[in-house]
Design an enzyme around this catalytic site. Structure first.
Site, short mmCIF file in Angstrom:
data_model
loop_
_atom_site.label_atom_id
_atom_site.label_comp_id
_atom_site.label_asym_id
_atom_site.label_seq_id
_atom_site.Cartn_x
_atom_site.Cartn_y
_atom_site.Cartn_z
N ARG A 89 0.91 -1.21 0.01
CA ARG A 89 0.17 -0.05 -0.01
C ARG A 89 0.97 1.41 -0.14
O ARG A 89 2.11 1.10 -0.04
CB ARG A 89 -0.84 -0.15 1.20
CG ARG A 89 -0.20 0.01 2.49
CD ARG A 89 -1.28 -0.10 3.57
NE ARG A 89 -0.33 -0.06 4.82
CZ ARG A 89 -1.03 -0.09 6.12
NH1 ARG A 89 -2.38 -0.29 6.22
NH2 ARG A 89 -0.55 -0.13 7.28
N ASN A 131 -4.57 8.19 4.55
CA ASN A 131 -4.14 7.36 5.91
C ASN A 131 -2.83 7.29 6.21
O ASN A 131 -1.90 7.22 5.08
CB ASN A 131 -4.70 5.88 5.60
CG ASN A 131 -4.38 5.36 7.07
OD1 ASN A 131 -5.28 5.23 7.86
ND2 ASN A 131 -3.42 4.08 7.24
N GLU A 132 -2.46 7.93 7.56
CA GLU A 132 -1.13 7.97 7.98
C GLU A 132 0.00 8.54 6.57
O GLU A 132 0.69 7.65 6.42
CB GLU A 132 -0.60 6.77 8.46
CG GLU A 132 -1.15 6.38 9.86
CD GLU A 132 -0.81 5.04 10.43
OE1 GLU A 132 0.00 4.35 10.03
OE2 GLU A 132 -0.97 4.82 11.84
N GLU A 168 -6.43 5.43 16.02
CA GLU A 168 -6.23 3.99 15.98
C GLU A 168 -5.36 3.71 17.15
O GLU A 168 -4.59 4.23 17.59
CB GLU A 168 -5.36 3.76 14.82
CG GLU A 168 -6.03 3.74 13.48
CD GLU A 168 -5.17 3.24 12.37
OE1 GLU A 168 -4.12 2.74 12.63
OE2 GLU A 168 -5.11 3.86 11.25
N TRP A 188 3.18 -6.52 13.63
CA TRP A 188 4.34 -6.37 12.65
C TRP A 188 5.73 -5.98 13.47
O TRP A 188 6.55 -5.60 12.97
CB TRP A 188 3.97 -4.91 11.96
CG TRP A 188 3.08 -3.81 12.79
CD1 TRP A 188 1.73 -3.62 12.98
CD2 TRP A 188 3.54 -2.81 13.93
NE1 TRP A 188 1.32 -2.61 13.54
CE2 TRP A 188 2.45 -2.03 14.23
CE3 TRP A 188 4.63 -2.61 14.28
CZ2 TRP A 188 2.61 -1.13 15.18
CZ3 TRP A 188 4.94 -1.71 15.36
CH2 TRP A 188 3.91 -0.89 15.74
N GLU A 216 -2.29 -8.20 7.50
CA GLU A 216 -2.87 -8.05 8.87
C GLU A 216 -3.74 -8.98 9.45
O GLU A 216 -4.32 -8.75 10.51
CB GLU A 216 -3.36 -6.62 9.10
CG GLU A 216 -2.50 -5.51 8.48
CD GLU A 216 -2.83 -4.02 8.41
OE1 GLU A 216 -3.85 -4.03 7.91
OE2 GLU A 216 -1.94 -3.34 9.26
N LYS A 217 -3.68 -10.37 9.07
CA LYS A 217 -4.55 -11.37 9.50
C LYS A 217 -4.36 -11.62 10.96
O LYS A 217 -5.07 -12.13 11.72
CB LYS A 217 -4.71 -12.48 8.58
CG LYS A 217 -3.49 -13.47 8.34
CD LYS A 217 -3.79 -14.38 7.40
CE LYS A 217 -2.36 -15.16 7.03
NZ LYS A 217 -1.40 -14.38 6.28
N PHE A 218 -3.10 -11.42 11.43
CA PHE A 218 -2.61 -11.76 12.84
C PHE A 218 -2.72 -10.61 13.60
O PHE A 218 -2.57 -10.60 14.78
CB PHE A 218 -1.42 -12.31 12.84
CG PHE A 218 -1.29 -13.93 12.48
CD1 PHE A 218 -1.81 -14.85 13.17
CD2 PHE A 218 -0.74 -14.12 11.21
CE1 PHE A 218 -1.74 -16.21 12.79
CE2 PHE A 218 -0.67 -15.34 10.82
CZ PHE A 218 -1.22 -16.20 11.68
N HIS A 219 -3.19 -9.38 13.15
CA HIS A 219 -3.38 -8.43 14.14
C HIS A 219 -4.61 -8.32 14.86
O HIS A 219 -5.64 -8.77 14.17
CB HIS A 219 -3.63 -7.00 13.05
CG HIS A 219 -3.23 -5.75 13.67
ND1 HIS A 219 -4.08 -5.24 14.64
CD2 HIS A 219 -2.25 -4.76 13.54
CE1 HIS A 219 -3.61 -3.99 15.07
NE2 HIS A 219 -2.56 -3.78 14.69
#
Ligand code: GAL
Length: 635
Positions: free
Chosen positions: A103, A141-142, A298, A306, A346-349
């Protein structure tokens, strides 16, 4: 008080949305950020928009009583855009093109990116300016979080235009940058390039302007989106998420362009000092727009994914960190993200709603906090008596490589903030040059780049009765990173009662220390000044007799200049003296340093930021705070 998080419904079939709304209500969610990375779903091809799904989603959220922070979705360009306009991609300093697949793969100054982003934002603005669910707009975003600077040809062209605006003609630039050194003279603006990879150190004056340009050009991009929303009829507040003390963007400048400051904070639960870093960021965000609430846009509901190893937040820790933000002026607590992803990076976030669903500890803690915050009104805390100077331009100037010693500006500012936080003193941040009246004590660590305005405000502050603490490497260069005629310390010598005549690096093996206040040793680390005393008084000297702590009465105030950097105990010695001189008092005296104390609009909030129970004794009461317990003492 807002409560909610990033909501990425484009990752889920529509059948799931009803469940989302039902569970959001159960969790007391009243605001979600929608569509931040949904460009590909919103615009399948150039000139073609697919907003039907977003209509249905916003209606559903609205019917459920949930407001929307609607994203402009420009943070991740879709495949067709890169295929058609490959030169939107950003370039690193070594010339590597950063491709798609993750991204933020756009050059902020790319004309095609800007044109297509404007088209998308305009389409969204026109369609949803009047939608009753839309409470605010979330631009991009950021900004710059992954691409801190883009070195593309687009950037080179924009940099030249920026320089021509700043300097008018090339002679002025040559003079400001001191290009007589190393044959760096420029014949015209077209000769100037971004500081790409080079055989050795680039001209630091160029690098400083490059950093200014980078922040300004990304801010320009934000303004473009914001203005497109306004032109499309949007009347809601517009924001973009900041990242605390983020090096690449000068948030003092940015704060003036957003309707509210919003902040993303991800302290590491494994770091016992994480809550102080979070407090630092919270106070910085509050200080950017004094007296106005800010939004914690956030944070992680539990672990992130990460870091090399991602620790859980201890039971109660997420709530304690959220309460910290509220006490320090946040009017909303939001998370990344609502529902945990099934796929992708980000599936483990962690998420508010994990795959394990409502039986998880994370969910239960979210619901409990959401319920507690529902009863609460937001209010800004008072700014306190102490200001710490935190200045991005100075930070940029100090990141150059060729100094007497490396100075980590952020760490140095944090070290002073940390010591004040641990002694429960309320602190605000200021930018060099701000009006300092009303503060009792100002700490200005390593203010190397000191403009005339910056010096005038410090002089005025001390002259009219304030107490000022400065450290080594203060008042060294002008706004172009040049020494002033005559050398260093030209502007503050009268205030400090002396001036630095040279600077030397100090390593641990040099074993330097001075005899400090009350005979205690005072560590001399990183750098020491050869400080020439005028009418100041040396409160501490090295074994060789060099002054390292100098006090001077100037006007009706006092300055304390530390002519070196020092460690925690040295900072404490200086602060003991400075707070006593300035008459600064803690929010509550006698607390354990792991208990956080904030004066709020209504009283005092105490938070036990440790895993151990801690006893508290105030003039009115004695009690125990269990791990991460929060107690509001109403005045
Ligand atoms: C932030 C970002 C979010 C999400 C989060 C994960 O930097 O804005 O989109 O990626 O990190 O911690």
């Amino acid at each position: 008080m807002y409560f909610g998080g990033d909501y990425n419904p484009e990752q889920w079939p529509e059948e799931v949305w009803d469940d989302d709304v039902r569970l959001m209500r159960e969790a007391h969610v009243n605001l979600v950020s929608v569509g931040i990375f949904a460009w590909a779903r919103l615009q399948p091809d150039e000139g073609e928009f697919d907003l039907g799904w977003l209509d249905r989603l916003l209606d559903k959220l609205h019917a459920g009583g949930i407001a929307v922070d609607l994203a402009t979705a420009t943070a991740s360009p879709p495949a067709w855009l890169v295929r058609r306009y490959p030169d939107v991609l950003p370039v690193t300093e070594t010339g590597t093109v950063l491709g798609p697949g993750s991204r933020q793969h756009y050059a902020p100054t790319s004309p095609d990116y800007r044109r297509l982003a404007a088209e998308l934002v305009t389409a969204l603005g026109r369609r949803y300016a009047d939608h009753p669910a839309v409470a605010m707009w979330h631009v991009n975003n950021e900004y710059a979080c992954h691409v801190r600077a883009d070195f593309s040809e687009h950037a080179a062209r924009a940099f030249r235009t920026w320089l021509a605006d700043r300097y008018g003609d090339i002679d002025a630039l040559n003079e400001a940058w001191g290009t007589a050194v190393w044959s760096l003279h420029y014949d015209g603006f077209d000769d100037v390039r971004p500081p790409r990879a080079s055989p050795t150190t680039q001209n630091p004056s160029l690098v400083l302007d490059w950093r200014r340009f980078t922040s300004d050009s990304v801010l320009e991009l934000y303004r473009m989106e914001r203005d497109a929303l306004r032109a499309a009829g949007a009347t809601q507040p517009i924001t973009t998420n900041f990242m605390g003390a983020f090096p690449a963007m000068n948030y003092w400048d940015w704060a003036a362009e957003v309707d509210l400051v919003s902040h993303d904070g991800y302290p590491d639960p494994r770091d016992p000092e994480a809550f102080r870093h979070a407090a630092f960021a919270a106070d910085l965000m509050r200080s950017l727009r004094p007296g106005r609430p800010w939004l914690l846009m956030e944070q992680a509901p539990n672990a992130v994914q990460w870091r090399p190893s991602n620790a859980a937040k201890a039971p109660g820790q997420m709530a304690a960190w959220s309460e910290q933000a509220v006490a320090r002026g946040a009017d909303g607590i939001l998370y990344f993200q609502w529902r945990q992803s099934r796929s992708g990076a980000e599936k483990f976030h962690s998420a508010m709603l994990p795959h394990s669903g409502t039986r998880s500890r994370t969910w239960k803690e979210i619901v409990e906090l959401g319920g507690a915050l529902e009863q609460r009104d937001a209010a800004c805390p008072p700014r306190g008596d102490v200001a710490v100077v935190f200045d991005w331009e100075n930070w940029w100037a100090l990141t150059q490589v060729d100094l007497p010693a490396d100075v980590d500006y952020q760490a140095e500012v944090f070290a002073w903030y940390r010591a004040l936080h641990a002694r429960h003193v309320q602190v605000s941040f200021v930018r060099a040059g701000d009006d300092l009246s009303g503060y009792r004590l100002v700490i200005a660590p390593a203010l190397y780049l000191l403009t005339e305005d910056g010096a005038a405000s410090l002089e005025q502050f001390v002259g009219s009765g304030g107490t000022l603490v400065t450290t080594a490497f203060t008042d060294v260069v002008d706004e172009n990173d040049r020494f002033r005629p005559g050398g260093y310390g030209r502007q503050l010598a009268d205030v400090l009662g002396g001036e630095p005549v040279d600077f030397f690096g100090v390593l641990p093996e040099d074993g330097r220390s001075a005899r400090g206040l009350d005979g205690e040793p005072l560590a001399v680390i990183t750098m020491v000044e050869d400080f020439e005393l005028h009418d100041g008084e040396a409160l501490a000297r090295t074994g060789e007799g060099e002054p390292v702590l100098v006090r001077h009465h100037y006007g009706s105030g006092t300055s304390l200049h530390l002519a070196c950097f020092t460690d925690r105990s040295g900072i404490d010695q200086v602060l003991d003296r400075a707070t006593a001189t300035a008459g600064v008092r803690p929010v509550v005296g006698g607390l354990d340093p792991t208990v956080e104390a904030v004066t709020t609009a209504r009283g005092v909030t105490l938070i036990n930021q440790s895993r151990r129970p801690t006893s508290v004794t105030t003039p009115d009461a004695a009690f125990e705070l269990s791990p991460y317990e929060v107690r509001h003492l109403i005045a």
